[in-house]
Design an enzyme around this catalytic site. Structure first.
Site, mmCIF file in Angstrom:
data_model
loop_
_atom_site.group_PDB
_atom_site.id
_atom_site.type_symbol
_atom_site.label_atom_id
_atom_site.label_comp_id
_atom_site.label_asym_id
_atom_site.label_seq_id
_atom_site.Cartn_x
_atom_site.Cartn_y
_atom_site.Cartn_z
ATOM 1 N N PHE A 18 0.874 -1.384 -0.161
ATOM 2 C CA PHE A 18 -0.112 -0.074 0.011
ATOM 3 C C PHE A 18 0.667 1.411 -0.127
ATOM 4 C CE2 PHE A 18 -2.292 2.709 3.208
ATOM 5 C CZ PHE A 18 -3.086 3.222 2.207
ATOM 6 N N ASP A 21 10.348 -7.242 -3.567
ATOM 7 C CA ASP A 21 8.885 -7.432 -3.117
ATOM 8 C C ASP A 21 8.922 -9.042 -3.220
ATOM 9 O OD1 ASP A 21 6.161 -5.595 -2.332
ATOM 10 O OD2 ASP A 21 6.040 -7.834 -2.200
ATOM 11 N N ALA A 62 7.154 -5.341 5.188
ATOM 12 C CA ALA A 62 6.927 -5.882 6.545
ATOM 13 C C ALA A 62 5.490 -6.598 6.305
ATOM 14 C CB ALA A 62 6.662 -4.665 7.471
ATOM 15 N N GLU A 63 5.243 -7.534 7.363
ATOM 16 C CA GLU A 63 3.834 -8.054 7.770
ATOM 17 C C GLU A 63 3.373 -6.808 8.340
ATOM 18 O OE1 GLU A 63 2.387 -10.609 6.609
ATOM 19 O OE2 GLU A 63 3.907 -11.649 5.552
ATOM 20 N N ASP A 88 3.693 4.284 14.289
ATOM 21 C CA ASP A 88 3.766 4.966 15.800
ATOM 22 C C ASP A 88 3.133 3.896 16.629
ATOM 23 O OD1 ASP A 88 1.071 4.527 14.832
ATOM 24 O OD2 ASP A 88 0.419 6.676 15.325
ATOM 25 N N TYR A 143 2.582 -7.514 16.100
ATOM 26 C CA TYR A 143 3.011 -6.576 15.052
ATOM 27 C C TYR A 143 3.811 -5.502 15.449
ATOM 28 C CZ TYR A 143 2.769 -2.591 11.815
ATOM 29 O OH TYR A 143 3.163 -1.371 10.917
ATOM 30 N N LYS A 195 8.003 -4.684 14.840
ATOM 31 C CA LYS A 195 8.476 -3.399 14.289
ATOM 32 C C LYS A 195 9.080 -2.635 15.479
ATOM 33 C CE LYS A 195 7.557 -1.419 10.831
ATOM 34 N NZ LYS A 195 8.033 -1.673 9.647
ATOM 35 N N ARG A 246 -7.468 7.088 16.362
ATOM 36 C CA ARG A 246 -6.177 6.787 15.612
ATOM 37 C C ARG A 246 -5.972 8.299 14.910
ATOM 38 N NH1 ARG A 246 -5.978 3.460 18.364
ATOM 39 N NH2 ARG A 246 -6.202 1.328 18.033
ATOM 40 N N ASN A 270 -12.659 5.783 15.940
ATOM 41 C CA ASN A 270 -13.067 4.745 14.775
ATOM 42 C C ASN A 270 -14.384 4.995 14.359
ATOM 43 O OD1 ASN A 270 -10.445 3.729 14.489
ATOM 44 N ND2 ASN A 270 -10.599 1.915 15.668
ATOM 45 N N ASP A 307 -14.144 -6.455 21.089
ATOM 46 C CA ASP A 307 -13.017 -5.798 21.028
ATOM 47 C C ASP A 307 -11.631 -6.642 20.714
ATOM 48 O OD1 ASP A 307 -11.470 -3.451 20.554
ATOM 49 O OD2 ASP A 307 -11.494 -2.894 22.500
HETATM 50 P P1 NAD Z 1 1.610 -3.696 3.207
HETATM 51 O O1 NAD Z 1 1.155 -4.942 3.951
HETATM 52 O O2 NAD Z 1 0.365 -3.062 2.308
HETATM 53 O O3 NAD Z 1 2.708 -4.038 2.274
HETATM 54 C C1 NAD Z 1 3.860 -4.941 2.609
HETATM 55 C C2 NAD Z 1 4.699 -5.154 1.397
HETATM 56 O O4 NAD Z 1 5.719 -5.896 1.753
HETATM 57 C C3 NAD Z 1 3.737 -6.118 0.495
HETATM 58 O O5 NAD Z 1 3.915 -5.493 -0.940
HETATM 59 C C4 NAD Z 1 4.437 -7.446 0.600
HETATM 60 O O6 NAD Z 1 4.420 -8.130 -0.432
HETATM 61 C C5 NAD Z 1 6.019 -6.976 1.051
HETATM 62 N N1 NAD Z 1 6.650 -8.206 1.767
HETATM 63 C C6 NAD Z 1 5.988 -8.741 2.995
HETATM 64 N N2 NAD Z 1 6.960 -9.679 3.344
HETATM 65 C C7 NAD Z 1 8.009 -9.402 2.590
HETATM 66 C C8 NAD Z 1 9.371 -10.294 2.519
HETATM 67 N N3 NAD Z 1 9.632 -11.221 3.441
HETATM 68 N N4 NAD Z 1 10.369 -9.764 1.643
HETATM 69 C C9 NAD Z 1 9.966 -8.750 0.759
HETATM 70 N N5 NAD Z 1 8.844 -8.205 0.771
HETATM 71 C C10 NAD Z 1 7.859 -8.375 1.567
HETATM 72 O O7 NAD Z 1 2.114 -2.754 4.089
HETATM 73 P P2 NAD Z 1 1.925 -0.904 4.130
HETATM 74 O O8 NAD Z 1 0.758 -0.544 4.770
HETATM 75 O O9 NAD Z 1 2.251 -0.595 3.032
HETATM 76 O O10 NAD Z 1 3.190 -0.739 5.218
HETATM 77 C C11 NAD Z 1 4.482 -0.511 4.535
HETATM 78 C C12 NAD Z 1 5.539 0.014 5.649
HETATM 79 O O11 NAD Z 1 4.900 1.103 6.486
HETATM 80 C C13 NAD Z 1 5.357 -1.322 6.596
HETATM 81 O O12 NAD Z 1 6.885 -1.463 7.292
HETATM 82 C C14 NAD Z 1 4.640 -0.783 7.938
HETATM 83 O O13 NAD Z 1 5.076 -1.393 9.125
HETATM 84 C C15 NAD Z 1 4.695 0.835 7.866
HETATM 85 N N6 NAD Z 1 3.778 1.756 8.360
HETATM 86 C C16 NAD Z 1 2.448 1.490 8.001
HETATM 87 C C17 NAD Z 1 1.470 2.191 8.310
HETATM 88 C C18 NAD Z 1 0.101 1.986 7.906
HETATM 89 O O14 NAD Z 1 -0.803 2.692 8.153
HETATM 90 N N7 NAD Z 1 -0.308 1.175 6.625
HETATM 91 C C19 NAD Z 1 1.507 3.357 9.332
HETATM 92 C C20 NAD Z 1 2.950 3.277 9.604
HETATM 93 C C21 NAD Z 1 3.726 2.743 9.226
#
Ligand code: NAD
Length: 355
Positions: A11, A32, A82-83, A134, A159, A163, A223, A258, A293
């Site tokens: 995303f 990826d 990330a997951e 955060d 999670y 992180k 949030r 929310n 919840d």
């Molecule tokens: P997402 O789950 O949409 O995307 C994660 C991507 O990482 C996917 O394309 C997945 O295929 C890839 N991936 C997962 N495991 C992998 C591996 N072992 N090797 C290579 N690629 C792998 O996540 P997002 O929402 O886009 O978040 C991206 C980053 O931003 C993350 O590190 C997350 O912790 C951080 N983040 C997210 C948010 C949020 O609101 N979504 C807010 C703050 C920080």
């Protein structure tokens, strides 16, 4: 600039890749693993650019990482892979420990070995930017405190704990080996191309299908929301202009309960999608259903983003109202993208991959 980005099919990663290709002259290599969260169709608008490259690589696979570093010769790394879904981390934490902790370690080691081979000028200019959340700070008590860059870590879920671990590893690689790292911790993102399991798209798509709109507990969890394209701009600013060793909090000054988010989405759907309301429903908000919840659910997150505003001159361009309108309109105008996610066909897409 030659930017190696991990998780660029997710995303936020796809928003960063689109931003880099559309607004800079950088070469971008997206690595990826394409888990369920990776979607090549989110990159359809830029995947034919000669400056965009893709390699399906797991960040836990050190041999493949070494090959990518040696072939692409990046000047910057932006680490987003990330997951990322809290509910999945509660059901099955394994992949979170593997990717978020071991994967970050493996990427740091591959980066360090490559960085050591660079000449002095390139070594000094090199940057490793770790993108975090955060949620590492846990939750806030009362309404008058904010997370700053010096707030103690107190993660609540598998999670956020994974992180937090990855953040500590990145700081240790900077302190111990001198790797030029930067770290950002951001609040909840929303916007186009968001995987339907997350709150905002889940509510929009369930409402359009006439399904119930589940809200955890009493819906009073707060949030701080940021439009994903504002986050992408902030990340590019940090990786290009941030100071080595520093952490920057990124947030939108949009603290919402929310339940408020769900009511706002329902009223936007009344405005934009009254004519496609499923049969038998008087108002979209009639579909709201409160559910048990989530265990360990954090009550309030809120970011103090004054450091990045003051030092790097970044500010969000979207308010929550304008960003949410854009998001609802995007989901209404891009049905094919999310229908292919819901029916699983997106997993077959080879867009942007070498034949
Ligand atoms: P997402 O789950 O949409 O995307 C994660 C991507 O990482 C996917 O394309 C997945 O295929 C890839 N991936 C997962 N495991 C992998 C591996 N072992 N090797 C290579 N690629 C792998 O996540 P997002 O929402 O886009 O978040 C991206 C980053 O931003 C993350 O590190 C997350 O912790 C951080 N983040 C997210 C948010 C949020 O609101 N979504 C807010 C703050 C920080």
């Amino acid at each position: 600039m030659k930017i190696l980005i991990t998780g660029g099919s997710g995303f936020i990663g796809s928003a960063v890749v689109r931003h880099l290709i559309e607004n800079t002259t950088a070469d971008v290599m997206n690595i990826d693993k394409l888990t369920y969260a990776g979607n090549q169709e989110s990159l359809a608008s830029i995947c034919r650019s000669p400056r965009y490259h893709f390699d399906r690589v797991d960040i836990c696979d050190r041999v493949s990482l070494d090959r990518v570093f040696s072939e692409f010769q990046p000047t910057h790394v932006m680490h987003l892979a990330a997951e990322s879904h809290v509910d999945r981390s509660i059901d099955k934490p394994d992949a979170f420990i593997e990717t978020n902790i071991f994967g970050t370690y493996s990427l740091l080691e591959a980066t360090r070995h490559y960085w050591c081979t660079l000449n002095e000028t390139k070594r000094v200019a090199f940057r490793f930017h770790h993108i975090s959340t955060d949620e590492v700070y846990g939750d806030l008590e009362g309404m008058d405190t904010l997370f700053t860059e010096t707030t103690s870590y107190a993660p609540s879920s598998p999670y956020s704990a994974s992180k937090a671990s990855s953040d500590h590893l990145v700081r240790a690689w900077q302190r111990t080996y001198g790797l030029p790292t930067l770290l950002t911790n951001c609040s909840n993102n929303y916007g186009p191309y968001h995987f339907p399991e997350k709150l905002i798209p889940h509510i929009i798509l369930n409402a359009l299908a006439g399904k119930s709109l589940p809200v955890y507990g009493d819906g009073h969890q707060i949030r701080d929301w940021l439009y994903v394209e504002d986050h992408a701009r902030a990340l590019v600013k940090v990786v290009t202009e941030g100071s080595v060793g520093e952490t920057y909090n990124i947030g939108g000054h949009n603290e919402k309960k929310n339940i408020e988010v769900v009511f706002t989405l329902c009223s936007l759907l009344e405005e934009f999608a009254a004519d496609v309301k499923p049969a038998g429903i008087a108002k979209y908000e009639d579909l709201i259903a409160f559910v048990k919840d989530r265990p360990g659910h954090d009550v309030r997150y809120a970011i103090d983003a004054s450091k990045i505003e003051r030092e790097l001159g970044w500010k969000p361009e979207e308010t929550f109202e304008s960003g949410l309108r854009k998001t609802v309109e995007w989901y209404l105008n891009n049905r094919e993208w999310w229908q292919r996610v819901l029916n699983g066909e997106y997993k077959l897409s080879r867009l942007g991959e070498k034949a």
